[in-house]
Design a protein around this motif. Structure first.
Motif, PDB file in Angstrom:
ATOM      1  N   LYS A 237       1.203   4.057  -3.138  1.00  0.00           N
ATOM      2  CA  LYS A 237       0.922   5.818  -3.054  1.00  0.00           C
ATOM      3  C   LYS A 237       1.848   6.915  -2.888  1.00  0.00           C
ATOM      4  O   LYS A 237       2.608   7.268  -3.864  1.00  0.00           O
TER       5      LYS A 237
ATOM      6  N   TYR B 159      -2.464   3.517 -12.342  1.00  0.00           N
ATOM      7  CA  TYR B 159      -2.528   2.557 -11.782  1.00  0.00           C
ATOM      8  C   TYR B 159      -3.490   1.582 -12.168  1.00  0.00           C
ATOM      9  O   TYR B 159      -4.148   1.950 -13.227  1.00  0.00           O
TER      10      TYR B 159
ATOM     11  N   SER C 167       0.843  -1.292  -0.095  1.00  0.00           N
ATOM     12  CA  SER C 167       0.056   0.311  -0.163  1.00  0.00           C
ATOM     13  C   SER C 167       0.874   1.539   0.058  1.00  0.00           C
ATOM     14  O   SER C 167       0.707   2.051  -0.539  1.00  0.00           O
ATOM     15  N   LYS C 168       1.589   1.442   0.323  1.00  0.00           N
ATOM     16  CA  LYS C 168       2.996   2.565   0.798  1.00  0.00           C
ATOM     17  C   LYS C 168       3.816   2.772  -0.706  1.00  0.00           C
ATOM     18  O   LYS C 168       3.647   3.839  -0.692  1.00  0.00           O
TER      19      LYS C 168
ATOM     20  N   LEU D 110       2.396  11.346   2.677  1.00  0.00           N
ATOM     21  CA  LEU D 110       1.808  10.743   2.355  1.00  0.00           C
ATOM     22  C   LEU D 110       1.948  10.209   3.158  1.00  0.00           C
ATOM     23  O   LEU D 110       1.509   9.001   4.039  1.00  0.00           O
TER      24      LEU D 110
ATOM     25  N   GLN E 110       2.283   6.882  -6.728  1.00  0.00           N
ATOM     26  CA  GLN E 110       1.477   7.740  -7.188  1.00  0.00           C
ATOM     27  C   GLN E 110       1.837   9.523  -7.130  1.00  0.00           C
ATOM     28  O   GLN E 110       1.757  10.159  -7.657  1.00  0.00           O
ATOM     29  N   LYS E 111       2.586   9.487  -6.384  1.00  0.00           N
ATOM     30  CA  LYS E 111       3.233  11.106  -5.638  1.00  0.00           C
ATOM     31  C   LYS E 111       4.364  10.543  -6.277  1.00  0.00           C
ATOM     32  O   LYS E 111       3.996  12.465  -7.182  1.00  0.00           O
TER      33      LYS E 111
END
Length: 131
Positions: A25, A61, A21-22, A113, A28-29
């Motif tokens: 994220k 994604y 999950s990290k 984040l 994406q960042k």
């Protein structure tokens, strides 16, 4: 492959700081801020080869990266095309005379984040998945 990855992690590292999950994220960042990132390096748990993470800003994604892996975003992956997030020891943003990038800006964006096991030096900003 998963058993081999788990064995290496247990033998080489005492701490794990990232999960899938990290990673999603974080990627994406990085895509959102691709214009700030001039160069991004990745080191796998298997070897000492430094690979480049390729970010153009067009990655999506479920097309280029997924819940547990990425496809075609790294040069010279272990498995052609695919990289499982668990394979990555660290991700780093170098700073040198050839690659001048705003590491403080990159770090600030990433820290929005959440908490990461990171390190900022005069030469790089690095996020550790394992130590």
């Amino acid at each position: 492959m998963s058993e081999k990855i788990e064995k290496i992690i247990l033998e080489k590292y005492s701490g794990s700081f990232m999960n899938n999950s990290k990673w999603v994220k974080l990627i994406q960042k990085l895509i959102e801020n691709f214009d700030v990132i001039k160069k991004c390096n990745v080191k796998f748990i298997y070897d000492d080869v430094i690979r480049s993470l390729i970010i153009t800003g067009d990655e999506q994604y479920n097309l280029d990266f997924y819940s547990n892996s990425m496809e075609g975003m790294l040069n010279n992956p272990i498995v052609p095309g695919w990289t499982v997030y668990k394979e990555i020891e660290w991700i780093s943003f170098p700073y040198d005379t050839e690659t001048v990038q705003d590491m403080l800006k990159i770090r600030q964006e990433i820290q929005m984040l959440g908490k990461f096991n990171d390190e900022l030096t005069d030469d790089y900003y690095r996020i550790y998945a394992y130590k």
